[in-house]
Design an enzyme around this catalytic site. Structure first.
Site, PDB file in Angstrom:
ATOM      1  N   HIS A 280      12.053  -7.408   1.967  1.00 45.22           N
ATOM      2  CA  HIS A 280      12.919  -6.249   2.194  1.00 45.22           C
ATOM      3  C   HIS A 280      14.220  -6.279   1.394  1.00 45.22           C
ATOM      4  CE1 HIS A 280      11.101  -3.729   5.504  1.00 45.22           C
ATOM      5  NE2 HIS A 280      10.170  -4.597   5.158  1.00 45.22           N
TER       6      HIS A 280
ATOM      7  N   SER B 298       8.949  -3.072  -1.577  1.00 42.59           N
ATOM      8  CA  SER B 298       7.592  -3.303  -2.070  1.00 42.59           C
ATOM      9  C   SER B 298       7.462  -2.923  -3.535  1.00 42.59           C
ATOM     10  CB  SER B 298       6.597  -2.482  -1.249  1.00 42.59           C
ATOM     11  OG  SER B 298       6.461  -3.009   0.033  1.00 42.59           O
TER      12      SER B 298
ATOM     13  N   LYS C 285      -1.088   5.356   8.153  1.00 37.99           N
ATOM     14  CA  LYS C 285      -1.999   4.895   7.098  1.00 37.99           C
ATOM     15  C   LYS C 285      -2.449   3.459   7.392  1.00 37.99           C
ATOM     16  CE  LYS C 285      -2.450   4.625   2.100  1.00 37.99           C
ATOM     17  NZ  LYS C 285      -1.823   4.770   0.811  1.00 37.99           N
ATOM     18  N   ASP C 286      -1.517   2.616   7.856  1.00 38.94           N
ATOM     19  CA  ASP C 286      -1.880   1.248   8.247  1.00 38.94           C
ATOM     20  C   ASP C 286      -2.874   1.260   9.403  1.00 38.94           C
ATOM     21  OD1 ASP C 286      -0.455  -0.116   6.363  1.00 38.94           O
ATOM     22  OD2 ASP C 286       1.320  -0.405   7.601  1.00 38.94           O
TER      23      ASP C 286
ATOM     24  N   GLU D 239     -15.969 -24.620   6.055  1.00 37.22           N
ATOM     25  CA  GLU D 239     -16.001 -23.190   6.327  1.00 37.22           C
ATOM     26  C   GLU D 239     -16.005 -22.431   5.008  1.00 37.22           C
ATOM     27  OE1 GLU D 239     -15.299 -21.804  10.119  1.00 37.22           O
ATOM     28  OE2 GLU D 239     -16.832 -23.213   9.536  1.00 37.22           O
TER      29      GLU D 239
END
Lengths: 400, 103
Positions: A218, A222, A244-245, A288
């Site tokens: 921040h 972004s 949107k998320d 894994e």
């Protein structure tokens, strides 16, 4: 002024998820951050409930997991959710990193964000894996590693043995270090107990680092698909980006539900349903799926110490990207050579993942060695070279 | 004193355009940053997604085809060849041709 903007804590919330101005051109590839936050919350919640019924003791661990599966109300949902979200966690982390590489999100001024992210990745690899190790009778990767040990099944025990033994490659005090970690002379009750303790503790460390990741993000905001400043066109985080998320979060819940309810063991290893037995080594010890690329890098180098260094180096090398990328242009959107190089890197990573699951025979060994060499060359040679060539061509073209 | 005071000097400048921890100056008033607001009634997360999925998605992915098509084709060729070679080396014919030292 609204309470949301004046209250000492609420205004923090406001500046992060309500009014925070985000680039209007962010694509869906910028949704993995919120998905990872959802994964972390799910893991901490389901993990807390699992811990209420789990017993970190070699004599009871395997049975306590079966107890969770059969006797605890909806325990099977909690456990299968925890085990499968762990896989999604890594899928999203890899996509998140790939997005960062493709769009140059690591470049200045976001180097700190990238560096904290790399530390988070290494911690996940190292400590999440204690969980499954605790579930079988034995132990496999650190949070993922720590988790894998918890059921204390065959793959838990032997995975833990293989992975912790890596440290014995350290000269002079390696063996002492391994015995210190084991709390004995082999993977034992003390090991299971401390892996469980760390597996519970480290996710909170991870959460703190994720907050640091956000704070660092921040400062400059972004990145965006074009790689140029987006200050001229922004939307507030809420409502547009929140909803949107949520689209991808619900899509994730849909797919997760299908896997948990219909194919819960798709990504697991059947050997972990056999209680851990120090007297019986499984036919092949497979980590894994999300650790396979790094396992392949480890195995491709015959010298144990150098192999261990290469494995950790393959994660740490992410840190040099901000220095190695010499191009003046951020991201691959307008750089065809870098696009091609990026997809070669992705394919190389997938090949390493496949090689890690194979027996170390010819031709798999050779393919693994070539892929390992390419992996390191990509960071050290290919990325800087593309940058230099592009810059030079740009200089020549603009000279007149 | 508010807890963010120590970092106040890091507040928005030429390279800092997001707020530091809960800054009071207000999110939308920074110089040089244009933020548009959409009415919640106008906000569409995925407008025309079905139509775009069919046409725009296909056009955009098709434009990138060479960049990922070549690497994936080479990767799959390697995978297919290795599988085939491994099967041959473990077959009777492979053992006869190369000796039985192969596993």
């Amino acid at each position: 002024m609204r309470l949301l903007k004046s209250h000492v804590l609420l205004r923090l919330f406001n500046s992060y998820v309500v009014d925070s101005p985000q680039p209007a051109n962010l694509s869906y590839l910028w949704n993995f951050g919120s998905l990872l936050a959802v994964c972390l919350i799910i893991q901490i919640l389901t993990g807390a409930f699992l811990a209420m019924h789990y017993t970190p003791n070699v004599d009871f661990a395997f049975n306590s997991v079966e107890h969770i599966m059969r006797d605890v109300n909806n325990g099977w949902i909690v456990r299968y959710t925890h085990a499968n979200v762990a896989s999604f966690f890594f899928i999203f982390v890899y996509m998140h990193i790939a997005r960062g590489i493709y769009y140059g999100s690591y470049k200045s001024p976001r180097v700190l964000v990238w560096s904290i992210g790399t530390i988070i990745l290494i911690l996940m690899m190292a400590f999440l894996n204690y969980g499954p190790k605790c579930t079988n009778t034995y132990f496999e990767n650190l949070i993922a590693f720590l988790g894998y040990v918890l059921p204390y099944g065959q793959m838990s025990l032997w995975g833990a043995t293989v992975i912790t033994n890596l440290l014995s490659a350290i000269p002079v005090f390696g063996q002492d270090l391994v015995e210190l970690i084991w709390g004995g002379f082999s993977v034992s009750n003390a090991t299971l107990n401390r892996f469980f303790s760390l597996h519970y503790l480290l996710p909170f460390l991870l959460a703190a680092l994720a907050l640091g990741h956000l704070i660092a993000l921040h400062v400059h905001g972004s990145n965006n698909p074009n790689g140029v400043t987006s200050s001229g066109d922004r939307y507030a985080m809420h409502p547009y980006f929140i909803f949107k998320d949520l689209v991808t979060i619900f899509a994730f819940f849909l797919i997760l539900s299908i896997i948990v309810f219909f194919y819960p063991n798709l990504l697991g290893h059947s050997d972990n349903y056999i209680p851990a037995d120090p007297m019986v080594t499984p036919a092949s010890i497979v980590p894994e799926w999300y650790l396979l690329p790094f396992y392949a890098i480890l195995r491709s180098i015959p010298n144990k110490l150098l192999g261990v260094i290469a494995m950790f180096g393959s994660l740490l090398i992410l840190l040099i990207l901000p220095i190695a990328d010499l191009s003046r242009i951020r991201g691959s959107q307008f750089r065809p050579a870098m696009k091609l190089a990026f997809w070669f890197f992705v394919v190389d990573f997938i090949i390493l993942m496949w090689i890690g699951s194979q027996h170390p025979n010819s031709p798999y060994v050779e393919i693994g060695q070539i892929s390992t060499a390419f992996y390191f060359a990509w960071f050290l040679i290919i990325v800087p070279a593309i940058g230099i060539v592009e810059n030079t061509l740009m200089d020549i073209a603009t000279e007149s | 004193m508010r807890p963010t005071a120590a970092r106040f000097s890091d507040m928005p400048g030429p390279k800092v355009y997001n707020l530091w921890w809960g800054d009071k100056t207000g999110t939308l008033r920074q110089k040089g940053i244009t933020t548009y607001t959409i009415s919640p009634y106008q906000t569409k997360t995925a407008p025309h997604w079905a139509r775009n999925y069919l046409f725009n998605f296909y056009r955009r992915i098709g434009g990138e085809l060479l960049f990922f098509g070549i690497p994936f084709a080479l990767g799959y060729a390697t995978y297919a060849w290795a599988k085939k070679h491994d099967a041959y080396m473990n077959s009777k014919a492979g053992h006869i041709a190369h000796g039985s030292h192969e596993e």
